[in-house]
Write a protein that holds these residues in place. Structure first.
Motif, short mmCIF file in Angstrom:
data_model
loop_
_atom_site.label_atom_id
_atom_site.label_comp_id
_atom_site.label_asym_id
_atom_site.label_seq_id
_atom_site.Cartn_x
_atom_site.Cartn_y
_atom_site.Cartn_z
N ALA A 140 3.56 4.28 -13.44
CA ALA A 140 4.98 3.29 -13.47
C ALA A 140 4.51 1.69 -13.91
O ALA A 140 3.25 1.48 -13.76
N ASP A 141 5.31 1.23 -14.05
CA ASP A 141 5.30 -0.29 -13.98
C ASP A 141 5.14 -0.96 -12.80
O ASP A 141 6.28 -1.22 -12.12
N MET A 142 3.87 -0.94 -12.20
CA MET A 142 3.55 -1.33 -10.87
C MET A 142 4.10 -2.75 -10.39
O MET A 142 4.93 -2.74 -9.33
N PRO A 143 4.09 -3.73 -11.41
CA PRO A 143 4.90 -5.21 -10.83
C PRO A 143 6.15 -4.84 -10.63
O PRO A 143 6.79 -5.54 -9.73
N ALA A 144 6.93 -4.36 -11.50
CA ALA A 144 8.33 -4.25 -11.53
C ALA A 144 8.67 -3.26 -10.28
O ALA A 144 9.68 -3.51 -9.58
N LEU A 145 7.96 -2.16 -10.08
CA LEU A 145 8.25 -1.33 -8.88
C LEU A 145 8.05 -2.06 -7.51
O LEU A 145 8.94 -2.00 -6.58
N MET A 146 6.93 -2.85 -7.40
CA MET A 146 6.76 -3.70 -6.34
C MET A 146 7.75 -4.83 -5.98
O MET A 146 8.57 -4.90 -4.82
N GLY A 187 0.89 -1.09 -0.02
CA GLY A 187 0.00 -0.04 0.05
C GLY A 187 0.72 1.21 0.01
O GLY A 187 0.58 2.20 -0.60
N ALA A 188 1.89 1.29 0.82
CA ALA A 188 2.73 2.46 1.07
C ALA A 188 3.40 2.69 -0.35
O ALA A 188 3.47 3.97 -0.86
N ILE A 189 3.95 1.62 -0.90
CA ILE A 189 4.92 1.68 -2.44
C ILE A 189 3.66 2.31 -3.30
O ILE A 189 3.92 3.22 -4.06
N ALA A 190 2.78 1.69 -3.35
CA ALA A 190 1.50 2.23 -4.42
C ALA A 190 1.30 3.90 -4.21
O ALA A 190 1.01 4.49 -5.05
N ALA A 191 0.81 4.18 -2.93
CA ALA A 191 0.76 5.71 -2.66
C ALA A 191 1.92 6.57 -2.86
O ALA A 191 1.46 7.47 -3.38
N SER A 192 2.98 6.00 -2.56
CA SER A 192 4.32 6.97 -2.91
C SER A 192 4.38 6.96 -4.60
O SER A 192 4.85 8.28 -4.94
N GLU A 193 3.82 6.10 -5.19
CA GLU A 193 4.07 6.21 -6.66
C GLU A 193 3.11 7.32 -7.33
O GLU A 193 3.36 8.10 -8.09
N VAL A 194 1.90 7.29 -6.83
CA VAL A 194 0.83 8.21 -7.40
C VAL A 194 1.03 9.51 -6.89
O VAL A 194 0.57 10.46 -7.78
#
Length: 335
Positions: free
Chosen positions: A324-330, A307-314
């Motif tokens: 971003a390429d979210m699977p790669a970012l995760m 959740g924190a990673i997804a929020a920081s991206e947006v």
């Protein structure tokens, strides 16, 4: 009704506002000049929406809506999603439908004929990245229970409901029925409180649902938790409700997030961001990251981390949905 214990076809099915976000950068003085509720969300009628739109600097239009944004994030992470929401038979309605389907989300709710128009959210973003939202719900507030595909609802592992849509009578009745269908099918019900003003208007409903065990996963931010529990102290508020909800998730902006599940508690820090550009969709994408992990049966702390990673991206770009390429970012962040 299909076999209530069958394998779910979808990971998450959401019911929410079908709206198009209109986002513009502005200076602080425009917020004051237009007498806007800085940093909050205000419901407006069509005349006020037209007035604010005329006063906006150059803007960009992207499909939005809290639950729809969350589904977009979940779909980007590779999960199967479907959306239920009401658009009008107009251009913005066609844009919204196209954007949802292009993101890989099934969206088949029939468009509504006539007035009002498809909903829109006018978002003013100040230089500090804070967003001030003014929402014209439009056709979205006329989602009737009759528009629900009950077989579809029963086919989702998690039913995700948006608090914003609890305000109008028709969609509120539709969501109550959807909860019944999901629970009869043995599915999980997730609910996001959305905004403190929604709790101020419908807090008794929410507290009744919590006490009745109708909500399996509850998302709140710090101020919403205080409004819901009547306790200003975060720890007191969290403790007063965590044993009433199987999974409680509370976000705290720069202070990270806390969650409890079945007696376990976990917390994570906020992910660092070089520069906050636009906080629109931060809570929506936090829920997306968390639910993506939860649907896969991941540990509580890892769900929070997602959740924190997804929020920081947006919040590092304009708009409420991932770029971003979210699977790669995760994978890069989680290891």
């Amino acid at each position: 009704m299909p076999d209530t214990r069958s394998e779910p076809r979808y990971d998450v099915i959401a019911i929410g506002n079908a709206v198009v976000d209109v986002i513009a950068s502005c200076e602080e003085d425009l917020i004051e000049e237009l007498d806007l509720n800085r940093g909050g969300m205000t419901l407006v009628d069509e005349a006020r929406a037209d007035e604010l739109y005329a006063a906006m600097p150059p803007a960009r239009e992207v499909s939005g809506g809290s639950a729809a944004n969350t589904l977009a994030g979940i779909s980007t992470l590779g999960l199967q999603c479907a959306f239920i929401g009401q658009v009008a038979d107009d251009q913005l309605g066609k844009v919204f439908r196209h954007d949802m389907r292009a993101t890989g989300i099934d969206f088949d709710t029939e468009a509504r004929e006539g007035e009002p128009a498809t909903g829109r959210v006018l978002i003013f973003v100040t230089p500090d990245g804070e967003r001030t939202m003014n929402t014209f719900l439009g056709a979205g507030q006329y989602l009737p229970a009759g528009a629900l595909d009950e077989e579809l609802i029963a086919s989702g592992a998690i039913l995700y409901l948006e608090g914003y849509l609890w305000d109008p009578e028709e969609p509120r009745s539709a969501m109550r029925r959807a909860i019944e269908v999901a629970r009869e099918a043995g599915r999980k019900v997730a609910f996001t409180a959305s905004e403190s003003f929604v709790i101020e208007r419908h807090g008794d409903d929410f507290r009744d649902m919590i006490d009745a065990g109708l909500i399996d996963i509850l998302f709140v931010n710090e101020s919403e938790l205080a409004t819901l529990t009547g306790k200003d102290d975060f720890e007191e508020g969290f403790a007063s409700i965590e044993n009433k909800v199987p999974v409680l998730v509370a976000t705290r902006s720069a202070k990270g997030a806390v969650a409890s599940a079945d007696g376990e508690r976990a917390q994570v820090a906020a992910e660092p961001v070089d520069k906050v550009i636009d906080t629109t969709g931060a809570g929506d994408q936090f829920a997306a990251g968390f639910l993506a992990g939860y649907a896969k049966g991941e540990p509580l702390e890892r769900c929070l981390k997602r959740g924190a990673i997804a929020a920081s991206e947006v919040i590092a770009h304009y708009g409420p949905r991932p770029e971003a390429d979210m699977p790669a970012l995760m994978n890069a962040k989680l290891g």
